[in-house]
Scaffold this motif. Structure first.
Motif, PDB file in Angstrom:
ATOM      1  N   GLN A 269     -50.969  15.323  26.523  1.00 60.22           N
ATOM      2  CA  GLN A 269     -49.720  15.238  27.276  1.00 60.22           C
ATOM      3  C   GLN A 269     -49.881  15.865  28.668  1.00 60.22           C
ATOM      4  N   VAL A 270     -50.645  16.963  28.743  1.00 59.82           N
ATOM      5  CA  VAL A 270     -50.878  17.592  30.051  1.00 59.82           C
ATOM      6  C   VAL A 270     -51.680  16.638  30.946  1.00 59.82           C
ATOM      7  N   ILE A 271     -52.683  15.987  30.363  1.00 59.84           N
ATOM      8  CA  ILE A 271     -53.482  15.035  31.153  1.00 59.84           C
ATOM      9  C   ILE A 271     -52.581  13.900  31.655  1.00 59.84           C
ATOM     10  N   LYS A 272     -51.681  13.479  30.799  1.00 59.86           N
ATOM     11  CA  LYS A 272     -50.748  12.398  31.201  1.00 59.86           C
ATOM     12  C   LYS A 272     -49.872  12.862  32.377  1.00 59.86           C
ATOM     13  N   ILE A 273     -49.433  14.119  32.298  1.00 62.02           N
ATOM     14  CA  ILE A 273     -48.604  14.657  33.392  1.00 62.02           C
ATOM     15  C   ILE A 273     -49.410  14.723  34.692  1.00 62.02           C
ATOM     16  N   VAL A 274     -50.656  15.221  34.587  1.00 66.01           N
ATOM     17  CA  VAL A 274     -51.494  15.316  35.792  1.00 66.01           C
ATOM     18  C   VAL A 274     -51.698  13.908  36.378  1.00 66.01           C
ATOM     19  N   ASN A 275     -51.930  12.951  35.510  1.00 68.92           N
ATOM     20  CA  ASN A 275     -52.099  11.572  35.967  1.00 68.92           C
ATOM     21  C   ASN A 275     -50.850  11.087  36.713  1.00 68.92           C
ATOM     22  N   GLU A 276     -49.700  11.322  36.127  1.00 66.79           N
ATOM     23  CA  GLU A 276     -48.449  10.863  36.767  1.00 66.79           C
ATOM     24  C   GLU A 276     -48.224  11.551  38.106  1.00 66.79           C
ATOM     25  N   GLU A 277     -48.526  12.848  38.146  1.00 66.35           N
ATOM     26  CA  GLU A 277     -48.317  13.575  39.397  1.00 66.35           C
ATOM     27  C   GLU A 277     -49.344  13.175  40.462  1.00 66.35           C
ATOM     28  N   LEU A 278     -50.567  12.846  40.009  1.00 65.12           N
ATOM     29  CA  LEU A 278     -51.572  12.348  40.973  1.00 65.12           C
ATOM     30  C   LEU A 278     -51.098  11.017  41.564  1.00 65.12           C
ATOM     31  N   ILE A 279     -50.614  10.145  40.704  1.00 61.85           N
ATOM     32  CA  ILE A 279     -50.091   8.858  41.194  1.00 61.85           C
ATOM     33  C   ILE A 279     -48.983   9.133  42.209  1.00 61.85           C
ATOM     34  N   GLY A 280     -48.166  10.136  41.894  1.00 66.08           N
ATOM     35  CA  GLY A 280     -47.060  10.496  42.796  1.00 66.08           C
ATOM     36  C   GLY A 280     -47.548  10.927  44.172  1.00 66.08           C
ATOM     37  N   ILE A 281     -48.534  11.826  44.229  1.00 64.69           N
ATOM     38  CA  ILE A 281     -48.968  12.277  45.560  1.00 64.69           C
ATOM     39  C   ILE A 281     -49.769  11.190  46.285  1.00 64.69           C
ATOM     40  N   LEU A 282     -50.292  10.248  45.525  1.00 63.54           N
ATOM     41  CA  LEU A 282     -50.999   9.132  46.184  1.00 63.54           C
ATOM     42  C   LEU A 282     -50.025   8.042  46.634  1.00 63.54           C
ATOM     43  N   GLY A 283     -48.767   8.196  46.292  1.00 65.79           N
ATOM     44  CA  GLY A 283     -47.763   7.272  46.831  1.00 65.79           C
ATOM     45  C   GLY A 283     -46.962   6.484  45.804  1.00 65.79           C
ATOM     46  N   GLY A 284     -47.282   6.623  44.528  1.00 65.44           N
ATOM     47  CA  GLY A 284     -46.499   5.900  43.513  1.00 65.44           C
ATOM     48  C   GLY A 284     -46.865   4.430  43.455  1.00 65.44           C
ATOM     49  N   GLU A 285     -45.985   3.623  43.985  1.00 66.18           N
ATOM     50  CA  GLU A 285     -46.187   2.172  43.955  1.00 66.18           C
ATOM     51  C   GLU A 285     -47.200   1.724  45.011  1.00 66.18           C
ATOM     52  N   THR A 286     -47.863   0.617  44.740  1.00 61.65           N
ATOM     53  CA  THR A 286     -48.710  -0.013  45.754  1.00 61.65           C
ATOM     54  C   THR A 286     -47.810  -0.538  46.864  1.00 61.65           C
ATOM     55  N   ARG A 287     -48.144  -0.208  48.089  1.00 65.48           N
ATOM     56  CA  ARG A 287     -47.315  -0.663  49.212  1.00 65.48           C
ATOM     57  C   ARG A 287     -48.027  -1.832  49.895  1.00 65.48           C
ATOM     58  N   ARG A 288     -47.413  -2.988  49.826  1.00 64.49           N
ATOM     59  CA  ARG A 288     -48.027  -4.178  50.415  1.00 64.49           C
ATOM     60  C   ARG A 288     -47.529  -4.408  51.837  1.00 64.49           C
ATOM     61  N   ILE A 289     -48.230  -5.248  52.567  1.00 61.71           N
ATOM     62  CA  ILE A 289     -47.826  -5.556  53.945  1.00 61.71           C
ATOM     63  C   ILE A 289     -46.443  -6.198  53.934  1.00 61.71           C
ATOM     64  N   ARG A 290     -45.600  -5.753  54.876  1.00 60.66           N
ATOM     65  CA  ARG A 290     -44.297  -6.406  55.042  1.00 60.66           C
ATOM     66  C   ARG A 290     -44.437  -7.484  56.104  1.00 60.66           C
ATOM     67  N   PHE A 291     -44.411  -8.719  55.651  1.00 62.94           N
ATOM     68  CA  PHE A 291     -44.572  -9.828  56.587  1.00 62.94           C
ATOM     69  C   PHE A 291     -43.247 -10.109  57.293  1.00 62.94           C
ATOM     70  N   ALA A 292     -43.346 -10.526  58.547  1.00 58.11           N
ATOM     71  CA  ALA A 292     -42.142 -10.844  59.325  1.00 58.11           C
ATOM     72  C   ALA A 292     -41.465 -12.083  58.741  1.00 58.11           C
ATOM     73  N   LYS A 293     -40.144 -12.120  58.837  1.00 55.73           N
ATOM     74  CA  LYS A 293     -39.429 -13.310  58.354  1.00 55.73           C
ATOM     75  C   LYS A 293     -39.816 -14.512  59.200  1.00 55.73           C
ATOM     76  N   THR A 294     -39.923 -14.270  60.493  1.00 55.93           N
ATOM     77  CA  THR A 294     -40.363 -15.334  61.395  1.00 55.93           C
ATOM     78  C   THR A 294     -41.744 -14.962  61.921  1.00 55.93           C
ATOM     79  N   PRO A 295     -42.754 -15.777  61.611  1.00 55.51           N
ATOM     80  CA  PRO A 295     -44.107 -15.438  62.095  1.00 55.51           C
ATOM     81  C   PRO A 295     -44.162 -15.470  63.629  1.00 55.51           C
ATOM     82  N   PRO A 296     -45.107 -14.814  64.249  1.00 53.87           N
ATOM     83  CA  PRO A 296     -46.196 -14.099  63.586  1.00 53.87           C
ATOM     84  C   PRO A 296     -45.816 -12.666  63.177  1.00 53.87           C
ATOM     85  N   THR A 297     -46.426 -12.225  62.085  1.00 56.00           N
ATOM     86  CA  THR A 297     -46.361 -10.824  61.696  1.00 56.00           C
ATOM     87  C   THR A 297     -47.329 -10.055  62.590  1.00 56.00           C
TER      88      THR A 297
END
Ligand code: GDP
Length: 310
Positions: free
Chosen positions: A73-101
């Motif tokens: 359980q401690v390893i799981k917590i460390v894993n979750e907190e590591l994911i947290g400091i690395l940013g949580g979700e994968t952040r993808r490029i935000r493309f412009a509604k009207t190109p070019p981005t």
């Protein structure tokens, strides 16, 4: 990559293995080892402090005391907190509604911007986009040429000022009209992308050996001129937590939207990777892992945490 950190964390967990219940002393000892492991990995001190504080708090709580396997359980917590400091979700490029981005690159000289420009262009092309590279780094004598070489390797068109031309709009041939003024080159590059139906523009900008006012002003002027959808701050991961000061200066001066960790292949410790998100509040979006154009990956916080813990 991050081998020492990985070993140190594993040894911190080893003392917990097989215990049916964790005492306060067990938790303190583990927290201390995690703290030392992160400091040795050159993670910024405030990040270490906050991280270890969260681990201790959660490890002393219900989720661990009620767990069948507290160590796990401690390893799981460390894993979750590591994911947290690395940013949580994968952040993808935000493309412009009207190109070019428009994607602008910023960072110190030698950080790996030009190389990254080629990698990103190649990757975008592979995803079905039609990128245009714009050579707005007019500081380093060879930078334009270097981008042209990279563009050729990536099979991507490069918009560059014509060698020897004297100023913006001086009547050069189509696509090579500006020089001298990087802001104008960037602006013309975006106009050219619009004209020739490129859907993404990557603007390479100048770096300096250190952060200075002129560099920030130029980057900020380019930003104002081309209104980028993304400003990617490229940082050499090998400089460890020194990256934090540089990143803070760029966050104030250019206000970037995402981070690219370059030279992660040569980073044995992990300090920059583990500090930069927490300190700047900006997500790590890509990692550059070598000199070849294919040495490039989307940054996934969960996968990076697994690499550190597995
Ligand atoms: P710029 O001044 O920011 O444009 O930096 P460059 O793109 O010219 O890169 C500086 C040096 O770092 C070059 O020798 C590159 O080949 C090298 N480089 C760039 N990215 C990486 C990387 O991810 N890994 C390694 N090992 N070298 C890299």
């Amino acid at each position: 990559m991050f081998d020492s950190l990985q070993d140190r964390l594993q040894s911190a967990f080893k003392n917990l293995r097989g215990k049916g219940r964790l005492s306060e002393a067990d938790i303190d000892a583990t927290a201390r080892e995690i703290r030392l492991a992160l400091l040795d990995a050159d993670v910024a001190v405030p990040v270490v402090r906050a991280f270890v504080g969260r681990i201790k708090e959660r490890a002393s709580g219900e989720e661990v005391s009620a767990a069948l396997n507290p160590a796990q359980q401690v390893i799981k917590i460390v894993n979750e907190e590591l994911i947290g400091i690395l940013g949580g979700e994968t952040r993808r490029i935000r493309f412009a509604k009207t190109p070019p981005t428009v994607i602008m690159l910023a960072g110190l000289q030698g950080a790996g911007k030009t190389t990254l420009a080629g990698k990103l262009a190649r990757w975008l092309k592979e995803q079905g986009n039609s990128p245009l590279l714009v050579a707005a780094d007019l500081q380093r004598p060879n930078a334009v040429n270097q981008l042209q070489v990279v563009g050729e390797r990536a099979g991507v068109t490069v918009f560059a000022p014509e060698p020897g031309s004297t100023g913006a709009g001086d009547g050069g041939t189509e696509g090579t009209r500006s020089s001298g003024d990087p802001v104008q080159v960037a602006r013309d590059g975006v106009a050219e992308a619009r004209r020739s139906l490129h859907d993404v523009v990557i603007v390479d900008t100048a770096g300096r050996l250190g952060v200075d006012a002129e560099l920030m002003q130029q980057a900020s002027d380019i930003r104002d001129a081309v209104q980028p959808d993304e400003v990617l701050f490229v940082i050499d991961a090998m400089i460890g937590q020194d990256a934090v000061q540089v990143a803070q200066a760029f966050a104030e001066g250019v206000d970037f939207t995402g981070v690219v960790l370059s030279k992660l292949d040569g980073d044995a410790r992990g300090g920059a990777a583990l500090s930069i998100r927490e300190v700047t509040g900006r997500p790590i979006m890509f990692a550059s892992t070598g000199e070849q154009l294919t040495d490039f990956e989307v940054f996934h916080p969960d996968r990076m945490a697994s690499r550190i813990l597995d």
